[in-house]
Enzyme design. Sequence first.
Site, PDB file in Angstrom:
ATOM      1  N   ASP A  16     -31.146  54.791   4.536  1.00  0.00           N
ATOM      2  CA  ASP A  16     -30.246  54.233   5.558  1.00  0.00           C
ATOM      3  C   ASP A  16     -28.790  54.363   5.113  1.00  0.00           C
ATOM      4  OD1 ASP A  16     -29.448  52.907   7.883  1.00  0.00           O
ATOM      5  OD2 ASP A  16     -30.952  51.345   7.704  1.00  0.00           O
ATOM      6  N   HIS A 209     -29.033  44.472   9.416  1.00  0.00           N
ATOM      7  CA  HIS A 209     -27.707  45.008   9.086  1.00  0.00           C
ATOM      8  C   HIS A 209     -26.738  43.839   9.119  1.00  0.00           C
ATOM      9  CE1 HIS A 209     -28.263  49.449   9.020  1.00  0.00           C
ATOM     10  NE2 HIS A 209     -29.406  49.085   9.583  1.00  0.00           N
ATOM     11  N   CYS A 240     -26.533  53.449  11.027  1.00  0.00           N
ATOM     12  CA  CYS A 240     -27.202  54.499  11.804  1.00  0.00           C
ATOM     13  C   CYS A 240     -26.147  55.442  12.378  1.00  0.00           C
ATOM     14  CB  CYS A 240     -28.019  53.873  12.928  1.00  0.00           C
ATOM     15  SG  CYS A 240     -28.778  55.099  14.006  1.00  0.00           S
TER      16      CYS A 240
HETATM   17  N1  COA Z   1     -38.063  67.983  10.280  1.00  0.00           N
HETATM   18  C1  COA Z   1     -37.539  69.225  10.341  1.00  0.00           C
HETATM   19  N2  COA Z   1     -37.419  69.936  11.461  1.00  0.00           N
HETATM   20  C2  COA Z   1     -37.853  69.367  12.603  1.00  0.00           C
HETATM   21  C3  COA Z   1     -38.392  68.081  12.606  1.00  0.00           C
HETATM   22  C4  COA Z   1     -38.491  67.372  11.394  1.00  0.00           C
HETATM   23  N3  COA Z   1     -38.997  66.134  11.329  1.00  0.00           N
HETATM   24  N4  COA Z   1     -38.735  67.771  13.865  1.00  0.00           N
HETATM   25  C5  COA Z   1     -38.426  68.827  14.626  1.00  0.00           C
HETATM   26  N5  COA Z   1     -37.901  69.810  13.861  1.00  0.00           N
HETATM   27  C6  COA Z   1     -37.455  71.123  14.310  1.00  0.00           C
HETATM   28  C7  COA Z   1     -38.499  71.846  15.134  1.00  0.00           C
HETATM   29  O1  COA Z   1     -39.394  72.538  14.292  1.00  0.00           O
HETATM   30  C8  COA Z   1     -37.649  72.789  15.937  1.00  0.00           C
HETATM   31  O2  COA Z   1     -37.261  73.851  15.121  1.00  0.00           O
HETATM   32  P1  COA Z   1     -36.973  75.312  15.705  1.00  0.00           P
HETATM   33  O3  COA Z   1     -35.810  75.147  16.629  1.00  0.00           O
HETATM   34  O4  COA Z   1     -36.681  76.120  14.491  1.00  0.00           O
HETATM   35  O5  COA Z   1     -38.237  75.683  16.409  1.00  0.00           O
HETATM   36  C9  COA Z   1     -36.400  71.966  16.205  1.00  0.00           C
HETATM   37  O6  COA Z   1     -36.368  70.949  15.208  1.00  0.00           O
HETATM   38  C10 COA Z   1     -36.374  71.337  17.570  1.00  0.00           C
HETATM   39  O7  COA Z   1     -37.552  70.523  17.742  1.00  0.00           O
HETATM   40  P2  COA Z   1     -37.591  69.334  18.785  1.00  0.00           P
HETATM   41  O8  COA Z   1     -38.890  68.649  18.682  1.00  0.00           O
HETATM   42  O9  COA Z   1     -37.172  69.864  20.128  1.00  0.00           O
HETATM   43  O10 COA Z   1     -36.516  68.392  18.171  1.00  0.00           O
HETATM   44  P3  COA Z   1     -35.118  67.880  18.774  1.00  0.00           P
HETATM   45  O11 COA Z   1     -34.089  68.923  18.632  1.00  0.00           O
HETATM   46  O12 COA Z   1     -35.341  67.262  20.112  1.00  0.00           O
HETATM   47  O13 COA Z   1     -34.812  66.717  17.719  1.00  0.00           O
HETATM   48  C11 COA Z   1     -35.636  65.071  16.178  1.00  0.00           C
HETATM   49  C12 COA Z   1     -35.702  65.633  17.584  1.00  0.00           C
HETATM   50  C13 COA Z   1     -36.430  63.788  16.184  1.00  0.00           C
HETATM   51  C14 COA Z   1     -36.233  66.063  15.214  1.00  0.00           C
HETATM   52  C15 COA Z   1     -34.157  64.828  15.795  1.00  0.00           C
HETATM   53  O14 COA Z   1     -33.492  64.151  16.826  1.00  0.00           O
HETATM   54  C16 COA Z   1     -34.029  64.032  14.518  1.00  0.00           C
HETATM   55  O15 COA Z   1     -34.320  64.544  13.443  1.00  0.00           O
HETATM   56  N6  COA Z   1     -33.585  62.770  14.590  1.00  0.00           N
HETATM   57  C17 COA Z   1     -33.502  61.913  13.428  1.00  0.00           C
HETATM   58  C18 COA Z   1     -32.480  60.872  13.638  1.00  0.00           C
HETATM   59  C19 COA Z   1     -32.318  59.976  12.444  1.00  0.00           C
HETATM   60  O16 COA Z   1     -32.686  60.268  11.344  1.00  0.00           O
HETATM   61  N7  COA Z   1     -31.699  58.831  12.713  1.00  0.00           N
HETATM   62  C20 COA Z   1     -31.395  57.865  11.725  1.00  0.00           C
HETATM   63  C21 COA Z   1     -32.565  57.076  11.315  1.00  0.00           C
HETATM   64  S1  COA Z   1     -32.952  55.696  12.360  1.00  0.00           S
HETATM   65 ZN    ZN Z   2     -31.108  50.480   9.573  1.00  0.00          ZN
END
Ligand code: COA
Ligand code: ZN
Length: 317
Positions: A16, A209, A240
Amino acid sequence: MKLPARATICEVGTRDGFQIEPDFIPTELKVEVVDLLSNAGVPRIEVTSFVHPKVVPQLRDAEAVMAKIRRRPGVRYAALVPNDKGAVRAVDAGVNAIHTVVSASESHNLANVNMTIAESMEKLRAVMQVAARAKVAVSCGISTSFGCPFEGDVPLDQLESVVGRLVDMGARAIGLADTTGMANPRQVARVCEHLMPRFPSIEWTLHTHDTRAMAIPNILAAMECGVTNLDGSIGGLGGCPFAPGASGNVCSEDLVHCLHAMGIETGIDLDRLVATSRRVQEIIGRALPGQIVKAGKSTRRYPLPDTVAARRPAARA
Ligand code: COA
Ligand code: ZN
């Protein structure tokens, strides 16, 4: 106050906290912090997250960090994942537990993981299957449980519906997260009193938080309801990237100091935790919000000024 005799702290600072640092923290320094935390007796560590590396570039070295930490027996090393792709990566990296994420409010869920709550639920169902096959524990975190920076109040029935859906798909541990520090102690008590009897088999965690200086009061309110699992972050790092106005988690060493002062056991060596916090400040190059690092423990004593000592009645022989 009716408080439990023990609490289990999960340290989330390396996830975090480090996720929102402006500069990428080199892998070996992340590993050093995780190892200092385990050496201080911290029983659970959310080491990193397996999310999209372009979305959270600060944690793009998740596999390398997991590979390099010194595994201390008995410590539960966890990582945050939003979907099955993350779960597979986390299992391959050898986590002991997966922490999932979904928000109680649609707006924050879309901002955070680019999915509706319903879409997240489908992904989390797949995460549970990956974890079950690998025999890895799962704890399901719910962001914005006590309020959303975009939508404001999150109605209790909306939160309860998210909890219910997670329980229906097999969740046994749930974390209520106050992502941007909007909760107050009465609200925390009301939410805990409502949910805990309705889902009696669930292990509950409170993730706070300190954005508005209510984290420890909120924790005490939850503990009075029987919550014993608490997230904290070393020095008070945290925030976040997808929630405007978010700032640090409750500071782990301040929380542990508070719990120990009240006779509540954590199994953590507070002096080592404070030393770890100092090291983290060195690594990130600035002071953190923690108070105990500055003030010392409440057992700290100062020499009496000579002028005062001279006036004090002599101690009886
Ligand atoms: N790790 C690595 N790559 C990932 C992944 C993961 N967990 N999840 C999806 N991907 C990749 C897919 O393989 C795809 O790759 P490509 O373009 O090479 O084919 C690409 O990301 C898009 O996949 P999609 O499912 O459409 O993801 P998205 O672009 O809609 O993003 C998340 C969704 C969830 C992956 C993204 O928003 C994210 O990582 N969010 C995390 C936010 C975070 O950590 N917030 C703070 C904590 S609360
Ligand atoms: Zn948090």
